[in-house]
Design an enzyme around this catalytic site. Structure first.
Site, PDB file in Angstrom:
ATOM      1  N   MET A  30       0.856  -1.032   0.033  1.00 46.76           N
ATOM      2  CA  MET A  30      -0.104  -0.190  -0.041  1.00 46.76           C
ATOM      3  C   MET A  30       0.739   1.239   0.059  1.00 46.76           C
ATOM      4  SD  MET A  30      -2.890  -1.513   0.251  1.00 46.76           S
ATOM      5  CE  MET A  30      -3.508  -3.052   0.720  1.00 46.76           C
ATOM      6  N   ALA A  55       4.049   1.379   2.862  1.00 45.12           N
ATOM      7  CA  ALA A  55       4.996   2.255   2.541  1.00 45.12           C
ATOM      8  C   ALA A  55       4.640   3.806   2.402  1.00 45.12           C
ATOM      9  CB  ALA A  55       5.596   1.867   1.186  1.00 45.12           C
ATOM     10  N   HIS A 110      15.874   4.218  -2.372  1.00 46.35           N
ATOM     11  CA  HIS A 110      15.228   4.690  -3.794  1.00 46.35           C
ATOM     12  C   HIS A 110      16.309   5.445  -4.373  1.00 46.35           C
ATOM     13  CE1 HIS A 110      11.739   2.684  -1.922  1.00 46.35           C
ATOM     14  NE2 HIS A 110      11.544   2.060  -3.312  1.00 46.35           N
ATOM     15  N   LYS A 133      15.985  -3.262   0.728  1.00 48.17           N
ATOM     16  CA  LYS A 133      15.418  -3.085  -0.595  1.00 48.17           C
ATOM     17  C   LYS A 133      16.268  -1.930  -1.106  1.00 48.17           C
ATOM     18  CE  LYS A 133      11.647  -1.465  -3.395  1.00 48.17           C
ATOM     19  NZ  LYS A 133      10.229  -0.763  -3.206  1.00 48.17           N
ATOM     20  N   ILE A 227      10.918  -9.182 -32.144  1.00 47.60           N
ATOM     21  CA  ILE A 227       9.412  -9.541 -31.602  1.00 47.60           C
ATOM     22  C   ILE A 227       9.794 -10.881 -30.958  1.00 47.60           C
ATOM     23  CG2 ILE A 227       8.057  -8.869 -33.177  1.00 47.60           C
ATOM     24  CD1 ILE A 227       7.670 -11.585 -34.751  1.00 47.60           C
ATOM     25  N   GLY A 228      11.166 -11.141 -30.465  1.00 51.32           N
ATOM     26  CA  GLY A 228      11.659 -12.348 -29.831  1.00 51.32           C
ATOM     27  C   GLY A 228      11.095 -12.721 -28.548  1.00 51.32           C
ATOM     28  N   LYS A 277      26.710  -8.877 -35.066  1.00 56.10           N
ATOM     29  CA  LYS A 277      27.082 -10.422 -35.680  1.00 56.10           C
ATOM     30  C   LYS A 277      28.247 -10.826 -35.874  1.00 56.10           C
ATOM     31  CE  LYS A 277      22.317 -10.837 -36.989  1.00 56.10           C
ATOM     32  NZ  LYS A 277      21.327 -11.714 -37.865  1.00 56.10           N
ATOM     33  N   GLY A 337      22.928  -5.817 -49.213  1.00 56.42           N
ATOM     34  CA  GLY A 337      23.600  -5.672 -47.714  1.00 56.42           C
ATOM     35  C   GLY A 337      24.839  -6.703 -47.793  1.00 56.42           C
ATOM     36  N   ALA A 338      25.753  -6.246 -47.082  1.00 56.63           N
ATOM     37  CA  ALA A 338      27.024  -6.967 -46.684  1.00 56.63           C
ATOM     38  C   ALA A 338      27.333  -7.063 -45.245  1.00 56.63           C
ATOM     39  CB  ALA A 338      28.095  -6.444 -47.417  1.00 56.63           C
ATOM     40  N   ALA A 341      24.122 -10.675 -41.463  1.00 55.40           N
ATOM     41  CA  ALA A 341      23.139 -11.548 -41.763  1.00 55.40           C
ATOM     42  C   ALA A 341      23.460 -12.032 -43.305  1.00 55.40           C
ATOM     43  CB  ALA A 341      21.632 -11.036 -41.842  1.00 55.40           C
ATOM     44  N   ASN A 360      25.735  -3.357 -52.305  1.00 57.20           N
ATOM     45  CA  ASN A 360      25.807  -2.695 -51.030  1.00 57.20           C
ATOM     46  C   ASN A 360      26.076  -1.135 -51.156  1.00 57.20           C
ATOM     47  OD1 ASN A 360      25.726  -3.178 -48.032  1.00 57.20           O
ATOM     48  ND2 ASN A 360      27.793  -2.411 -48.128  1.00 57.20           N
TER      49      ASN A 360
END
Length: 478
Positions: A30, A55, A110, A133, A227-228, A277, A337-338, A341, A360
């Site tokens: 609370m 609290a 905090h 805490k 979206i993993g 990557k 692209g290069a 991926a 590219n």
């Protein structure tokens, strides 16, 4: 223990927040400083809560005497727990303990600053509190992981949470960190603290099944277009794996500290996205043949502190092309692209007896990739000049791509589903393969690396369908 923060502000709203959360949680904090209720109404709210924490955050204008009086009056309501801020006078806390020995005291701090919580705990542990805490700030993922590492060396009666958007993973990992309290908001209510999740969010991340023994899976890099977390967590739940999948935004500059930190944390698997990557390669203990071939890594497998890199991008897209029965033998294929991926895809397709053309923005990078894949290199502007049977776009949605068509066009970006490039190609009659298809196939290959003893063939269709639906929700071109 999952704890719902009740903020009201009215009695009716606070009551609704409690009743709405009772099936999912039994502990309620609370926040009296946010509630516009009488003492009698506060008692009624406490009667609804199986376990109550009171609290009251001290306003700057409040005198110390009034602060002490307020906390003493809250103690007289006999909550299960009373939250006293770090600077609350020690002698007055002891007095409350003597008068109300049944109340458990939580000593809390905090702060919006990044703080060494081990030093803070050493300073605060002399206090006669039952729990401690620490709600602190983290400015980066490496800060967050460092704080989580510190928490693991503290006693189990300490709760550590990182504030703000960067700190959200610490809330998901709370059961793994062995926090005695995990603070959430009632579903439908506004956050009380920066980055606070709803109860619904915590259960989405498999809160009920997580423990100190649970492993962690994550995504690193530019996580903004992934979206993993929305696909992997439900999949892990269906699979019966007590493991969260979290997003950890990370820059190349943070990699040295990140790799030293994850060896001390219970990480099992990590997905690697742009722009990391190729940057992760120097930090790997072992490289799978797929990484050695492509020079790109999108998957980390961590076992007993050893980090092995794998590459599932190229194999994932190749699987999609086979499912769509896209001919490759003796065909001309354009790869735009290069980066990592593109390297993975070009490496895989170089074994498919097709002619590869690499386009590219920086032609030198295209030439470097082409030299490793028996391909030809061109500047991006030359794309419309070449007739090909398949175009594979590996550039991010923010890039401008010359208008070009082919019988089939692939865009490996998951969101947004539609881009200006694919919309034009579709208007000219091209068949479009969207990025969520490659996303699901490369992810399923990752799952087999992370959970090699588990069978999940029966769950694959649901996983693929969920990704397709989610990608459609982010379908507007920028």
């Amino acid at each position: 223990m999952l704890c719902t923060t009740i903020s009201g502000p009215s009695f009716l709203e606070a009551k609704k927040q409690i009743l709405r959360s009772l099936k999912e949680c039994h502990c309620f904090e609370m926040r009296v400083d946010l509630l516009s209720v009488s003492c009698l109404e506060l008692k009624k709210l406490m009667e609804l809560a199986p376990i109550s924490i009171l609290a009251w955050k001290k306003p700057e204008s409040c005198s110390q005497a009034d602060w002490i009086d307020k906390m003493q009056s809250l103690a007289e309501l006999n909550p299960n727990y009373l939250d006293l801020e770090k600077d609350f006078p020690e002698e007055d806390m002891i007095r409350i303990r003597q008068l109300h020995p049944q109340i458990k005291i939580i000593r809390s701090l905090h702060t919006s600053e990044h703080t060494d919580i081990i030093q803070l705990y050493a300073h605060m542990r002399s206090s006669a509190a039952d729990y401690y805490k620490f709600a602190v700030s983290s400015s980066s993922t490496t800060d967050l992981l460092d704080i989580c590492h510190q928490k693991r060396s503290l006693p189990e009666n300490t709760t550590v949470v990182c504030l703000g958007g960067m700190g959200r993973p610490s809330r998901i990992l709370s059961p793994i960190l062995q926090n005695p309290f995990t603070y959430a908001r009632s579903t439908g209510s506004s956050p009380v603290a920066p980055g606070q999740f709803s109860l619904k969010h915590h259960y989405f991340y498999n809160f009920a099944s997580l423990s100190a023994q649970s492993p962690i899976c994550a995504l690193i890099g530019d996580t903004s277009r992934s979206i993993g977390h929305l696909t992997h967590n439900p999949f892990f739940s269906q699979l019966g794996v007590a493991c969260p999948y979290i997003k950890l935004p990370l820059t190349p500059q943070e990699l040295p500290k990140f790799f030293s930190t994850i060896r001390t944390q219970p990480f099992l698997g990590v997905s690697v996205t742009s722009p990391l990557k190729t940057a992760v390669l120097p930090f790997l203990d072992k490289q799978a043949p797929s990484v050695k071939a492509s020079g790109s890594c999108n998957t980390l497998v961590i076992r007993q502190g050893e980090i092995e890199g794998h590459d599932t991008d190229g194999e994932g897209l190749f699987s999609v092309l086979m499912q769509h029965q896209i001919p490759l033998n003796n065909q001309r294929v354009a790869i735009i692209g290069a980066g990592g991926a593109a390297q993975s895809i070009a490496t895989r397709l170089s074994r498919a007896n097709c002619e590869l053309l690499i386009f590219n923005r920086t032609k030198a990078h295209a030439e470097d990739l082409a030299s490793r894949c028996q391909a030809k290199a061109f500047s991006l502007e030359e794309l419309p000049l070449h007739r090909v049977s398949l175009i594979i776009n590996c550039l991010p949605p923010s890039c401008t791509i010359p208008k070009a068509v082919a019988p089939c066009v692939v865009d490996i970006n998951t969101i947004p589903k539609h881009s200006t490039f694919t919309q034009y190609a579709r208007s000219q009659g091209s068949s479009i393969i969207y990025g969520h298809e490659m996303f699901t196939q490369q992810a399923l290959l990752q799952f087999r690396l992370w959970f090699p003893t588990l069978s999940f063939k029966h769950l694959e269709k649901t996983f693929i369908r969920r990704a397709a639906v989610l990608a459609s929700l982010f379908s507007i071109a920028p």
